[in-house]
Scaffold this motif. Structure first.
Motif, PDB file in Angstrom:
ATOM      1  N   THR A 201       0.719  -1.446  -0.016  1.00 43.12           N
ATOM      2  CA  THR A 201       0.038  -0.183   0.019  1.00 43.12           C
ATOM      3  C   THR A 201       0.858   1.180   0.112  1.00 43.12           C
ATOM      4  N   THR A 202       2.226   1.073   0.280  1.00 44.47           N
ATOM      5  CA  THR A 202       3.084   2.176   0.223  1.00 44.47           C
ATOM      6  C   THR A 202       3.567   2.423  -1.055  1.00 44.47           C
ATOM      7  N   LYS A 203       3.257   3.900  -1.624  1.00 40.35           N
ATOM      8  CA  LYS A 203       3.676   4.218  -2.963  1.00 40.35           C
ATOM      9  C   LYS A 203       5.266   4.165  -3.138  1.00 40.35           C
ATOM     10  N   MET A 204       5.573   3.448  -4.346  1.00 37.38           N
ATOM     11  CA  MET A 204       6.940   3.154  -4.364  1.00 37.38           C
ATOM     12  C   MET A 204       7.327   3.603  -5.912  1.00 37.38           C
ATOM     13  N   ILE A 205       8.777   3.858  -5.989  1.00 34.98           N
ATOM     14  CA  ILE A 205       9.301   4.212  -7.288  1.00 34.98           C
ATOM     15  C   ILE A 205      10.104   2.858  -7.417  1.00 34.98           C
ATOM     16  N   LEU A 206      11.047   2.745  -8.576  1.00 31.77           N
ATOM     17  CA  LEU A 206      11.664   1.692  -9.083  1.00 31.77           C
ATOM     18  C   LEU A 206      12.893   1.911  -8.295  1.00 31.77           C
ATOM     19  N   PRO A 207      13.576   1.013  -7.550  1.00 36.50           N
ATOM     20  CA  PRO A 207      14.870   1.179  -6.853  1.00 36.50           C
ATOM     21  C   PRO A 207      16.094   1.455  -7.623  1.00 36.50           C
ATOM     22  N   PHE A 208      16.275   2.073  -8.685  1.00 35.41           N
ATOM     23  CA  PHE A 208      17.313   2.181  -9.595  1.00 35.41           C
ATOM     24  C   PHE A 208      16.968   3.283 -10.731  1.00 35.41           C
ATOM     25  N   HIS A 209      18.201   3.722 -11.039  1.00 35.89           N
ATOM     26  CA  HIS A 209      18.079   4.601 -12.353  1.00 35.89           C
ATOM     27  C   HIS A 209      18.211   4.130 -13.678  1.00 35.89           C
ATOM     28  N   GLU A 210      17.941   4.652 -14.871  1.00 29.72           N
ATOM     29  CA  GLU A 210      17.911   3.946 -16.289  1.00 29.72           C
ATOM     30  C   GLU A 210      17.215   2.933 -16.405  1.00 29.72           C
TER      31      GLU A 210
ATOM     32  N   PHE B  50      26.106  -4.453 -13.434  1.00 30.67           N
ATOM     33  CA  PHE B  50      27.057  -4.708 -12.201  1.00 30.67           C
ATOM     34  C   PHE B  50      27.505  -3.054 -11.746  1.00 30.67           C
ATOM     35  N   GLY B  51      27.537  -2.734 -10.441  1.00 31.47           N
ATOM     36  CA  GLY B  51      27.933  -1.438  -9.918  1.00 31.47           C
ATOM     37  C   GLY B  51      26.832  -0.518 -10.069  1.00 31.47           C
ATOM     38  N   LYS B  52      25.693  -0.650 -10.661  1.00 33.97           N
ATOM     39  CA  LYS B  52      24.838   0.315 -10.772  1.00 33.97           C
ATOM     40  C   LYS B  52      24.073   0.892  -9.560  1.00 33.97           C
ATOM     41  N   GLU B  53      23.725   1.945  -9.233  1.00 31.15           N
ATOM     42  CA  GLU B  53      23.195   2.508  -8.082  1.00 31.15           C
ATOM     43  C   GLU B  53      21.832   1.789  -7.797  1.00 31.15           C
ATOM     44  N   ILE B  54      21.610   1.211  -6.466  1.00 28.15           N
ATOM     45  CA  ILE B  54      20.283   0.825  -6.128  1.00 28.15           C
ATOM     46  C   ILE B  54      19.889   1.854  -4.937  1.00 28.15           C
ATOM     47  N   ILE B  55      18.507   2.495  -5.092  1.00 26.60           N
ATOM     48  CA  ILE B  55      17.899   3.282  -4.463  1.00 26.60           C
ATOM     49  C   ILE B  55      16.601   2.842  -3.405  1.00 26.60           C
ATOM     50  N   ALA B  56      16.302   3.769  -2.617  1.00 24.70           N
ATOM     51  CA  ALA B  56      15.323   3.338  -1.808  1.00 24.70           C
ATOM     52  C   ALA B  56      14.051   3.496  -2.751  1.00 24.70           C
ATOM     53  N   PRO B  57      13.132   2.703  -2.602  1.00 24.57           N
ATOM     54  CA  PRO B  57      11.976   2.892  -3.625  1.00 24.57           C
ATOM     55  C   PRO B  57      10.880   3.782  -2.737  1.00 24.57           C
TER      56      PRO B  57
ATOM     57  N   VAL C   6      17.188  -5.242   4.101  1.00 25.96           N
ATOM     58  CA  VAL C   6      15.722  -5.215   4.277  1.00 25.96           C
ATOM     59  C   VAL C   6      15.466  -3.891   4.623  1.00 25.96           C
ATOM     60  N   LEU C   7      14.150  -3.329   3.998  1.00 22.79           N
ATOM     61  CA  LEU C   7      13.727  -1.998   4.538  1.00 22.79           C
ATOM     62  C   LEU C   7      12.296  -2.598   5.265  1.00 22.79           C
ATOM     63  N   GLU C   8      11.780  -1.653   5.959  1.00 24.90           N
ATOM     64  CA  GLU C   8      10.690  -1.857   6.864  1.00 24.90           C
ATOM     65  C   GLU C   8       9.920  -0.501   6.416  1.00 24.90           C
ATOM     66  N   THR C   9       8.861  -0.644   5.863  1.00 27.29           N
ATOM     67  CA  THR C   9       7.803   0.697   5.456  1.00 27.29           C
ATOM     68  C   THR C   9       7.062   0.938   6.927  1.00 27.29           C
ATOM     69  N   SER C  10       6.464   2.184   6.840  1.00 32.85           N
ATOM     70  CA  SER C  10       5.574   2.628   8.069  1.00 32.85           C
ATOM     71  C   SER C  10       4.200   1.646   7.940  1.00 32.85           C
ATOM     72  N   ASN C  11       3.982   0.971   6.978  1.00 33.18           N
ATOM     73  CA  ASN C  11       2.904   0.030   6.748  1.00 33.18           C
ATOM     74  C   ASN C  11       3.326  -1.616   7.171  1.00 33.18           C
ATOM     75  N   LYS C  12       4.436  -1.692   7.870  1.00 34.63           N
ATOM     76  CA  LYS C  12       5.087  -2.919   8.165  1.00 34.63           C
ATOM     77  C   LYS C  12       5.162  -3.992   6.872  1.00 34.63           C
TER      78      LYS C  12
ATOM     79  N   ILE D 255      15.669   6.165   6.083  1.00 34.29           N
ATOM     80  CA  ILE D 255      16.039   6.608   4.576  1.00 34.29           C
ATOM     81  C   ILE D 255      14.933   7.507   3.773  1.00 34.29           C
ATOM     82  N   ARG D 256      15.063   8.057   3.243  1.00 38.93           N
ATOM     83  CA  ARG D 256      14.100   8.808   2.168  1.00 38.93           C
ATOM     84  C   ARG D 256      14.128   8.021   0.742  1.00 38.93           C
ATOM     85  N   GLN D 257      12.724   8.363   0.208  1.00 38.30           N
ATOM     86  CA  GLN D 257      12.640   7.698  -0.988  1.00 38.30           C
ATOM     87  C   GLN D 257      13.761   8.375  -1.744  1.00 38.30           C
ATOM     88  N   GLY D 258      14.384   7.410  -2.677  1.00 40.00           N
ATOM     89  CA  GLY D 258      15.599   7.884  -3.652  1.00 40.00           C
ATOM     90  C   GLY D 258      17.213   7.776  -3.241  1.00 40.00           C
ATOM     91  N   ALA D 259      17.170   7.777  -1.844  1.00 38.88           N
ATOM     92  CA  ALA D 259      18.390   7.820  -1.116  1.00 38.88           C
ATOM     93  C   ALA D 259      19.289   6.384  -1.533  1.00 38.88           C
TER      94      ALA D 259
END
Length: 320
Positions: A130-139, A189-196, A227-233, A254-258
């Motif tokens: 139910t938490t709104k997500m972006i993809l956890p990467f660029h490109e 390989f080596g591409k940045e993984i970001i917080a969704p 492993v990340l935990e959202t406010s919605n568990k 952490i914030r979205q996109g970090a």
């Protein structure tokens, strides 16, 4: 990414009982006694013919010796329920609690045995985020496994990884250029993984070397992991991250996109990619997977809202 814990389960027919049967009580009590006495020959002699073929004496000794060494003796065993005709028990070892499924044939010989991680009865399932997500990467990345059917996504067959994604970068139909034995040859390989999403970091596994592509590391299944935990568990697992690339710590908000880490090739993986999954609990061993949707992304060049990517999709965040 898949690995069974302790598995040997033979064919079980449907049953109609609702409580522990006396024959099971007797045989399981003997099984526990033999295990604690390290009398693995006696356990082997409790098997029926098919079980002996499937798990010969040498393998039986190795299996139970490893179990005893890692978990210790059994201090308590409790009947839980029935799974078809088999009986399921909660087993308390010295160091951990596990579940044990036992099936006896008509001659009271063991015809099926399975020891798994104990799953608490009060765990709530998550159908989807139910938490709104972006993809956890660029490109643009390519969904190698994703979707809700086994044809689209082999993870669907595994409860703790159900609906998980394996995602990588493809160019002109291939995921690398140059020497296939070098991780650096792979586009992901080596591409940045970001917080969704905004979340708390609740688990970090680090220190796992990246594999040589084509080689696996089943002993460290998820490799370098966050492993990340959202406010919605909701629990979001990132696996196979690059060695020494994780830049967050447990307990950190952490914030979205970090930035979290970089894509790697650690753990039970044959080439650099991101394994991404939604879980209903922190521990992957007892988790049930849920569907992970993304709020607003480009899919094969077209805008999609509240979308669950499937195998073959090329996906990218809007404005990133």
């Amino acid at each position: 990414m898949k690995k069974s814990v302790f598995i040997l389960l033979l064919f079980i027919t449907l049953g109609s009982f609702s409580q522990e049967q006396e024959n099971y009580k007797k045989e399981v009590s003997e099984l526990v006694s033999f295990f604690n006495e390290q009398n693995y020959d006696a356990i082997y002699n409790m098997y029926n013919y098919d079980m002996k073929k499937a798990l010969p004496l040498t393998k039986t000794k190795t299996f139970f010796a490893d179990l005893n060494s890692s978990l210790g003796k059994i201090s308590k065993i409790e009947f839980k329920n029935l799974k078809e005709l088999a009986h399921v028990y909660k087993v308390t070892f010295v160091s951990e609690v596990r579940d044990m499924l036992v099936y006896l044939d008509k001659n009271n010989k063991i015809g099926g045995l399975q020891i798994t991680y104990h799953k608490p009865e009060n765990l709530q399932l998550i159908e989807r985020n139910t938490t709104k997500m972006i993809l956890p990467f660029h490109e643009e990345w390519f969904v190698f496994w994703g979707g809700t059917t086994e044809d689209q996504n082999y993870h669907v067959a595994h409860e703790n990884q159900k609906y998980a994604y394996d995602i990588l970068i493809m160019k002109d139909g291939v995921s690398f250029t140059g020497d296939p034995k070098n991780n650096e040859s792979y586009f992901a390989f080596g591409k940045e993984i970001i917080a969704p999403c905004d979340a708390k970091v609740v688990k970090v596994i680090t220190g796992v070397e990246d594999n040589i592509p084509g080689e696996l590391n089943p002993e460290q299944l998820t490799g370098n992991t966050i492993v990340l935990e959202t406010s919605n568990k909701e629990y979001i697992l990132f696996a196979h991250l690059k060695h020494q690339s994780i830049v967050v710590r447990e307990g950190q908000f952490i914030r979205q996109g970090a930035l979290l880490a970089q894509c790697g090739n650690s753990g039970n993986t044959s080439e650099p990619h991101l394994h991404l999954s939604l879980q209903n609990t922190l521990d992957m061993n007892i988790a049930t997977g849920g569907k992970l949707y993304f709020e607003k992304i480009l899919v094969n060049g077209e805008l999609q809202r509240d979308y669950l990517p499937v195998k073959g999709d090329v996906v990218k965040n809007i404005g990133r």
